[in-house]
Every structure is written in structure tokens, then in C-alpha cells.
Design a protein around this motif. Sequence first.
Motif, PDB file in Angstrom:
ATOM      1  N   PHE A  94       0.828  -1.204   0.000  1.00 20.03           N
ATOM      2  CA  PHE A  94       0.000   0.000   0.000  1.00 20.03           C
ATOM      3  C   PHE A  94       0.863   1.256   0.000  1.00 20.03           C
ATOM      4  O   PHE A  94       0.570   2.222  -0.719  1.00 20.03           O
ATOM      5  N   ILE A  95       1.928   1.266   0.804  1.00 20.27           N
ATOM      6  CA  ILE A  95       2.819   2.427   0.864  1.00 20.27           C
ATOM      7  C   ILE A  95       3.391   2.726  -0.511  1.00 20.27           C
ATOM      8  O   ILE A  95       3.462   3.889  -0.934  1.00 20.27           O
ATOM      9  N   ALA A  96       3.803   1.680  -1.234  1.00 21.11           N
ATOM     10  CA  ALA A  96       4.359   1.873  -2.577  1.00 21.11           C
ATOM     11  C   ALA A  96       3.308   2.432  -3.533  1.00 21.11           C
ATOM     12  O   ALA A  96       3.580   3.365  -4.308  1.00 21.11           O
ATOM     13  N   ARG A  97       2.090   1.894  -3.472  1.00 19.02           N
ATOM     14  CA  ARG A  97       1.029   2.369  -4.368  1.00 19.02           C
ATOM     15  C   ARG A  97       0.626   3.806  -4.038  1.00 19.02           C
ATOM     16  O   ARG A  97       0.396   4.623  -4.937  1.00 19.02           O
ATOM     17  N   PHE A  98       0.542   4.097  -2.770  1.00 14.63           N
ATOM     18  CA  PHE A  98       0.167   5.447  -2.336  1.00 14.63           C
ATOM     19  C   PHE A  98       1.235   6.452  -2.759  1.00 14.63           C
ATOM     20  O   PHE A  98       0.934   7.573  -3.186  1.00 14.63           O
ATOM     21  N   THR A  99       2.498   6.063  -2.684  1.00 19.37           N
ATOM     22  CA  THR A  99       3.601   6.965  -3.035  1.00 19.37           C
ATOM     23  C   THR A  99       3.518   7.420  -4.480  1.00 19.37           C
ATOM     24  O   THR A  99       3.759   8.590  -4.792  1.00 19.37           O
ATOM     25  N   VAL A 100       3.172   6.505  -5.381  1.00 13.03           N
ATOM     26  CA  VAL A 100       3.125   6.854  -6.811  1.00 13.03           C
ATOM     27  C   VAL A 100       1.740   7.333  -7.240  1.00 13.03           C
ATOM     28  O   VAL A 100       1.513   7.598  -8.419  1.00 13.03           O
ATOM     29  N   GLY A 101       0.803   7.425  -6.299  1.00 13.19           N
ATOM     30  CA  GLY A 101      -0.493   8.013  -6.610  1.00 13.19           C
ATOM     31  C   GLY A 101      -1.480   7.096  -7.274  1.00 13.19           C
ATOM     32  O   GLY A 101      -2.400   7.557  -7.964  1.00 13.19           O
ATOM     33  N   MET A 102      -1.341   5.794  -7.063  1.00 14.62           N
ATOM     34  CA  MET A 102      -2.296   4.869  -7.665  1.00 14.62           C
ATOM     35  C   MET A 102      -3.644   4.959  -6.942  1.00 14.62           C
ATOM     36  O   MET A 102      -3.719   5.308  -5.766  1.00 14.62           O
ATOM     37  N   ALA A 103      -4.718   4.626  -7.675  1.00  9.87           N
ATOM     38  CA  ALA A 103      -6.070   4.652  -7.126  1.00  9.87           C
ATOM     39  C   ALA A 103      -6.820   3.435  -7.628  1.00  9.87           C
ATOM     40  O   ALA A 103      -7.862   3.534  -8.263  1.00  9.87           O
ATOM     41  N   ASN A 104      -6.278   2.241  -7.336  1.00 10.57           N
ATOM     42  CA  ASN A 104      -6.839   1.007  -7.878  1.00 10.57           C
ATOM     43  C   ASN A 104      -7.631   0.207  -6.852  1.00 10.57           C
ATOM     44  O   ASN A 104      -7.960  -0.948  -7.075  1.00 10.57           O
ATOM     45  N   ASP A 105      -7.922   0.805  -5.701  1.00 11.88           N
ATOM     46  CA  ASP A 105      -8.877   0.225  -4.761  1.00 11.88           C
ATOM     47  C   ASP A 105      -9.503   1.371  -3.980  1.00 11.88           C
ATOM     48  O   ASP A 105      -9.145   2.542  -4.154  1.00 11.88           O
ATOM     49  N   LEU A 106     -10.463   1.052  -3.137  1.00 10.72           N
ATOM     50  CA  LEU A 106     -11.212   2.087  -2.427  1.00 10.72           C
ATOM     51  C   LEU A 106     -10.306   2.908  -1.514  1.00 10.72           C
ATOM     52  O   LEU A 106     -10.402   4.143  -1.479  1.00 10.72           O
ATOM     53  N   LEU A 107      -9.407   2.246  -0.780  1.00 12.16           N
ATOM     54  CA  LEU A 107      -8.592   2.965   0.198  1.00 12.16           C
ATOM     55  C   LEU A 107      -7.617   3.928  -0.468  1.00 12.16           C
ATOM     56  O   LEU A 107      -7.485   5.079  -0.051  1.00 12.16           O
ATOM     57  N   SER A 108      -6.934   3.493  -1.516  1.00  4.02           N
ATOM     58  CA  SER A 108      -5.984   4.381  -2.195  1.00  4.02           C
ATOM     59  C   SER A 108      -6.713   5.542  -2.870  1.00  4.02           C
ATOM     60  O   SER A 108      -6.238   6.685  -2.862  1.00  4.02           O
ATOM     61  N   THR A 109      -7.882   5.271  -3.427  1.00  3.25           N
ATOM     62  CA  THR A 109      -8.678   6.340  -4.039  1.00  3.25           C
ATOM     63  C   THR A 109      -9.128   7.350  -2.996  1.00  3.25           C
ATOM     64  O   THR A 109      -9.076   8.564  -3.215  1.00  3.25           O
ATOM     65  N   LEU A 110      -9.557   6.846  -1.865  1.00  7.47           N
ATOM     66  CA  LEU A 110      -9.984   7.704  -0.765  1.00  7.47           C
ATOM     67  C   LEU A 110      -8.849   8.638  -0.328  1.00  7.47           C
ATOM     68  O   LEU A 110      -9.064   9.833  -0.093  1.00  7.47           O
TER      69      LEU A 110
END
Length: 400
Positions: A94-110
Amino acid sequence: MNLSGKRIVVGITGGIAAYKTIEFIRLLRKAEADVRVVLTPAAAEFVTPLTLQAISGNAVSQSLLDPQAELAMGHIELAKWAEAIVIAPASADFIARFTVGMANDLLSTLCLATRAPIFLAPAMNQQMFAQQITQQNLTALQERGVELIGPNSGFQACGDVGAGRMSEPEEILTALSTFFRQDQNLQGLNVVITAGPTRESIDPVRYISNHSSGKMGFAIAEAFAKRGAIVTLIAGPVNLITPKNVNRIDVISAREMWHTALESAVKNHIFIGCAAVADYRVVNVCEQKIKKSEDEMVLKLIKNPDIIADVGHLEEKRPFTVGFAAETQHVADYAKDKLQRKNLDMICANDVSNGQVFNAEQNALQLFWKTGSKMLTLQSKKDLAADLVDEIVEQYKKTR
């Protein structure tokens, strides 16, 4: 706790530490916070939506593509609703996805759709946490204003021992409560803080310094800034991120710090000398690198200016002056002597015997002022800084 009525979104990612988040949610409810839980698909393998619904008192959100939620653009509404988002555990993925700005699930999009402050409580294998890319990701998120809580070190579920254990629920709750602390409105208060070591040159490639990391001074600056104070941080050479809303001035030598500190002191209400300033400097700094020739080399040293004493003895526009005393023995006696001799309003003493405190994540302080004293027990430097700010402000108000 000051979390009553606060709207908190708790995000849970995939990891065995997810079981601890159940207790964190219970503590939030006990503090009368309003809690909504967002569960990633991987997290649902460790904790069930039914359990989280029962503990939080609200339905659990799981899917970005939930037809019922999307009728009202549910993820956007939740992003606007939140006053804070706490992700515990925050996995390496999740930290890696959040760092690059991904929005591929509800939490990262939120997280991308909210203006609320975001807190991460990392939890992963110690080797994953130590990886350079993970550290780079965490640094990048901190630079964007994301708050980190932990992780702790210790025994892990996989059998390894090291950094990467999720902070305990009580620690996460304390960090959140500190953020929402409203008992000190410090807007309009000007504070200057010195932090870190100084370097005294021997030649162009060598210098004299000490083990100070600057972490305590930076934590104090961050604590004041979070409460609305206007903060100037005079930093020696350290490898730390500038806290949000803090004006940082970088210096190298004790004389540079002395000049900047005296210039800043008269413009501020409170001066805190937390830096580990070199007591001496080399008399004659060589312009060229000294070649190794003899078995011995003698350096002649001269005393540096005493920054905290000079601020403490200012005759005009003298700020409320707080010093630090790092001692290896007779801590209380030496601290009280410095308090009087340097004309300070308060002194914060710590025991640095056996290499304690420097570069550590925790600290304890003995506080002394002319009419009293107080012990601040061992805790993280961020939590200690928040408590210290309370004490400094309380004593400052008594003088005004």
C-alpha cells in the motif's frame, strides 16, 4: 482524550497486524470518535467485515465498485466526511502504491480524494522495512505531509526480530489525540529552536563534531508548529525532513549558529537551545588538506561562543529562554547550575551516559525552573516533544 465526535476513517491493509486494529477501533469508540472502516481485499483475509462492523458500529466499506455506494459517489463522500484517515496496518504494498499516486482500490482512491490528514502505521517484515525503496517511499510521503506512527522494533510473526512491528493501538491513539489537541492555541506565538550538532573545520575535508541527530529539536519544532506557533528552526548538519509549517535555517559551525540565534532571539517570544553546539573550535583552520606524516598531530582549540548563555543574558528583547543539558553524571546538579549560571527560565536535562539519547527514537527529560521541576518519562521523541511544549507554554505564560 479529545477525540469525542471526531470523524475518523480507519483503513486496514493486508497483514497479520490487522488483528491489532480491532483494539485500536475499540479505543476510538471508547474515546467517543465516529469511526468508518475501509478494508482492502487482502485485509479481509485477516479480519472480517462482520467483526469490524460490530466494533465500529458502522457498515464496513470494501469495494470501489460497490453499486449502492456509488449511487452517491460513496468514496468521494467518505473522503469529504473524514477529519483524519488512519491506515493501520499500512503494508509495504500500500505504501508503494500510495507513493506513486495509484487509485486502484477504495482505500488508495480515498487517500487521493481527501483533504484530511493521513496517518500511516507501517507493518511489515524487518527486511522489507529496511529496503531502500521502502525508506524512499516513506520519506516521500512524509515530505508530502503524511504522518508516520512507528513502526516499533521487536519479535515479528515471521520469526524475525527488528523494525517493522506495527505500533501498539494505544500509541496510535496517542498520536491521533496529539494531532487533535486543542488545549493550547499558540497562534501568534513566535518560537525559535536550535537543533542538531555543529561542525568545526580542521581543514577542507575534516571536522570536529558530535553524535547529535537533531531529532529532539525537530520534534519540538513540529509540536509547536502543529499548535499554530510561528516556528524558526536553526539546524546544524542533519539528515532530517523539515517539519511542516516550519521555517528552517541551515548552519554549519557554532559561530554561524551563534550569529543566527542571536539575530533571531530578539524577534521571538521563546528561544529553545536544543542543539549540541561544539564547545571548542580549531584556532587555525588549514586552507589545504593536511597530509598524514607524523604519528601524532596536535590541534589548538579555542572556546566557542556560549549561545544559550548569551541569549539568557540579553538585556533588551530577551525571550523566554529554555536550555538543554546533556550529562553523563550528576545530571540534576549540573542542570540546576546551568539554569542559574546561564540565566535560563527552564532547562531540560537528559542522561547521555553509555551513548543514550543520541540517534535514539526515545528520550526522557528532567525539567527544572527557578521554582520547580518535573520529570517527563521515557517515550518517543514526538510524544515527549508534545508534553514538553505543554510545560514550556505553561511556564512562559506565568512570566507574561
